[in-house]
Design an enzyme around this catalytic site. Sequence first.
Site, mmCIF file in Angstrom:
data_model
loop_
_atom_site.group_PDB
_atom_site.id
_atom_site.type_symbol
_atom_site.label_atom_id
_atom_site.label_comp_id
_atom_site.label_asym_id
_atom_site.label_seq_id
_atom_site.Cartn_x
_atom_site.Cartn_y
_atom_site.Cartn_z
ATOM 1 C CD GLU A 263 -11.327 -1.318 9.577
ATOM 2 O OE1 GLU A 263 -11.757 -0.164 9.726
ATOM 3 O OE2 GLU A 263 -10.984 -1.803 8.495
ATOM 4 N NE ARG B 67 -3.600 -2.149 11.199
ATOM 5 C CZ ARG B 67 -4.377 -1.229 10.637
ATOM 6 N NH1 ARG B 67 -5.665 -1.262 10.843
ATOM 7 N NH2 ARG B 67 -3.845 -0.311 9.873
ATOM 8 C CB SER C 199 -12.580 -3.894 6.098
ATOM 9 O OG SER C 199 -13.642 -3.035 5.934
ATOM 10 C CD GLU D 198 -3.170 3.953 3.293
ATOM 11 O OE1 GLU D 198 -3.917 3.012 3.017
ATOM 12 O OE2 GLU D 198 -3.048 4.428 4.433
ATOM 13 N NE ARG E 59 -4.704 2.908 12.788
ATOM 14 C CZ ARG E 59 -5.987 2.598 12.715
ATOM 15 N NH1 ARG E 59 -6.432 1.565 13.343
ATOM 16 N NH2 ARG E 59 -6.808 3.349 12.033
ATOM 17 C CG HIS E 60 -1.268 3.034 8.275
ATOM 18 N ND1 HIS E 60 -1.867 3.933 9.119
ATOM 19 C CD2 HIS E 60 -2.273 2.460 7.579
ATOM 20 C CE1 HIS E 60 -3.168 3.899 8.930
ATOM 21 N NE2 HIS E 60 -3.445 3.025 8.011
ATOM 22 N NE ARG F 161 -3.979 -2.046 0.967
ATOM 23 C CZ ARG F 161 -4.876 -2.451 1.841
ATOM 24 N NH1 ARG F 161 -5.099 -1.732 2.915
ATOM 25 N NH2 ARG F 161 -5.538 -3.567 1.629
#
Lengths: 524, 312
Positions: A447, A498, A450, A298, A304-305, A296
Amino acid sequence: MENKETSIGGENQPSKKGLKKQQKAAEKEAKKEARKQAQGEQQASQEEDVSKGFYGNMPMIQSTERPDRTILDLKDLTPSLKDKKVWVRARLQTSRAKGKQCFFVLRQQKWTIQALVCVGPNVSKQMVKFSAGINKESIIDVEGFVRTVDQKIEACSQHDVELHCEQVWVVSSAEPRLPLLIEDAVRPDTDDALATVNQDTRLDNRILDLRTTTNQAIFRIEAGVCKYFRDFLMEKDFIEVHVPKIISAASEGGANVFTVSYFKDKAYLAQSPQLYKQMAMTADFDRVFTIGQVFRAEDSNTHRHLTEFVGLDLEMAFKFHYHEVVEVIGDMFVHIFKNLRDNLQEEIETVGRQYKSEPFKFLEPSLVLTYKEGVRLLQDNGVDMGDEDDLSTPSEKLLGRLIKQKYDTDFFILDKFPLAVRPFYTMPDPTDKKWSNSYDMFMRGEEILSGAQRVHCPELLTERAKEKGVDIQHIKSYIDSFRYGAPPHAGGGIGMERVTMLFLGLDNIRKTSMFPRDPKRLTP
Amino acid sequence: MYKVETFYNNDEQTSIPDVMYSCRNYHSQEDEIPSSESDPLAALERKQNEIFSRLQCLRDTVKQLSSKYTVSTDMTSSKTAVTSSKSVQGTSSDQSSVPLLSPQKLNLGDVIHDLVVSADPDSPPLSLLVLYKVASEMFKVFATSYIHSSVVSMPQNLREVFQNGGCTNRDGNEVAFTLLWKKVQNGPTLMINPHKQTVIEGESNIARYIQRLINPDFDKCVVGATRIDEWLNLAEQYIRGNKKENAAVLKSLNSKLGSADWLVGNTLSLADIVMWSVINQSKGQKDSPSNVKNWLQRCERNPYFDLANSAL
């Protein structure tokens, strides 16, 4: 300058200064004699090295021979081997010399033992001196007697035995100056007086940092998460598949993908195996799971990323209701948590010694609440949000705390999210268009999964894509994959790092990733 | 030298007030009715109508406010109550008995009202299982149980007493009984709204809450409610008591049950349910006196006790 003293009188008797000089010269002579004698002794003792041939630097092991020697693990050294002569290979963690003795601590993964070299009939002073001078973190071979001790050695894992060494060989030496000390790296942060190592230094010197007992425990727990994930799903007739990570079109939204040059073209690194999991459904694999990297792009520097992490994804075809899938996923999590609690308790305690946290609590079967109930719980506690708004990160954390207070669980599932906040391939609720057949799972208020029932009808999919403003041309091949009969299916994906981080209550995901990747870190 | 104009006028009259405060006249501030209205009766009638219309306005605003803040305005609906045919237990003229259910249903709002009871599987709260059956006559109750991670093993019959979890539709229900099997000290605990309360401990207290949920008028019958409270307190003592104290309790139970079929009034009440549960938890039914034994069996024959019997 004139030497007044000696010229006065011209007497034979030396003057005061002269006397002093003579005294000094005499002292010097005496000292020289003493030193000579000491050297003489030393030389004498060097000649009498009893342990010659029993210590030193081993020549580099290039597989020249296979001696008939059993090397034991440190964990096997227990009082049952009392007074036996054993060989071990371990790292030298610390050493401390005191005159005729040298104490050092040997470490192998999470086991440590105290070893002792002291001058005796078989051990010479030179050997003690050599042992004291071995660099820390070197790998050494030691042969010695296992002796029991009267007083427990609290600092070591093998606390009721000690190794009295007869042979010490250095297999692989470490450099004298280490970038970080292992003992500092294991110390909990609350200890203000003594040094600890901060995260950046740890990540820069990851191979040293990974040697600590805490990190060895963390990655064994992470391996446990993968193992129990696999075990449970295989028992439920899931097949493990592996899907490509180099793809031609960005799967979910074009913003966060890495591009790679693919011969003369451009290609992308997969953001998630979503597309291929669904294709496996239409290819009649019925129940699949895949474990692989997810990329990813991002630019978020949060706790947490990561830009690259391991995704544990599953997809399942169901008969009538997507709750069949939710129950399987819920049971899978309970299975993972139970097995971690029962089989890896020692590792969890090891991590708890350095990073204190509350033990993880869960319910069997997993708690499922509706989104409406969750929103009502938040509204009653003063959060200003509408019934169909998305949950912000602080709201999620607050909801986690409230549910912990009410139901005493760190893991729960929220069902039936509003349709507006879900991607276009989520199946809408049959009775009320505002809601969707989707669910999120939370651990400690964050979370981790998903998922949803996927739209398996090409017409509805096209309609939903149009409503969401997604370009049909980009996803044409995706829609086409449902044209040859597709079963109703649902699934979800979790991030392994995670889940481990939240299960142990750690504060940063980089602690659970062996060599983490984030927008600012590409090495090691 | 200079001439200055007078800057105050002496001739002005200042009015000295003779009233401390003056208020508006409350009555009849409208224009006087033109005296062309000859009929005094008609005038009276019109005045009355005006008052009625103002009353109606007032009633409408109160209703609006009440619906906005969800306050149940009992005044408007007290006499015409919604009755469920089997719900009123023993309409007795004896003031000391209190029915388990009431004719009137409490308004619980539009989201499910979730009661979370944490209990130890070694001493299951049997009164909860009985009250579940009673409550399901009035509300749509969704009962489920979960096993907490602090419990490693559980007997099978307790596992299945409520449908164990699962995500079937909670939405259509008004009340949820969520039973968590967990290691708790000091008896089962109840938690409904974490930010408005701390945990409520004790089986009797949980029973008190549920009783008032299903019969909001429980406290109206003071004598009966107090008698029931007495037995509930005794039940709490029984759980913690040693053999001697419990034997004394059984004796007093025996004497009371010699003269009546039930503990309070002449029908099943909360006191019977909780005492039955407590005696069965401590396995004291074997050596209990004869009246007590008969009464225990009488309880078990009641259809409300079906679920609880399966958990024994």
